[in-house]
Motif scaffolding. Structure first.
Motif: not given
Length: 58
Positions: A1-7, A9-15, A46-52
């Motif tokens: 698993m990679r580290k969240c970069e705070g982009l 995408m998850c929040e904007s799609m499923a807040n 979850v799948q929209a996360c650019p850094v997985l």
């Protein structure tokens, strides 16, 4: 698993399920047990996360 970069995408799609803390570059899971009717929506976020950085279990 990679580290969240705070982009965010998850929040904007499923807040209802994810909240990004931009200061710490962390994602907070608001509801760890989405109802079956929302699982496809949460999975797409979850799948929209650019850094997985997220996975959906179960």
């Amino acid at each position: 698993m990679r580290k969240c970069e705070g982009l965010g995408m998850c929040e904007s799609m499923a807040n209802d399920y994810f909240e990004v803390d931009e200061d710490d570059e962390l994602v907070h899971v608001i509801d760890e047990n989405p109802p079956e009717s929302d699982r496809a929506h949460v999975y797409a976020a979850v799948q929209a996360c650019p850094v997985l950085a997220l996975t959906l279990e179960g």
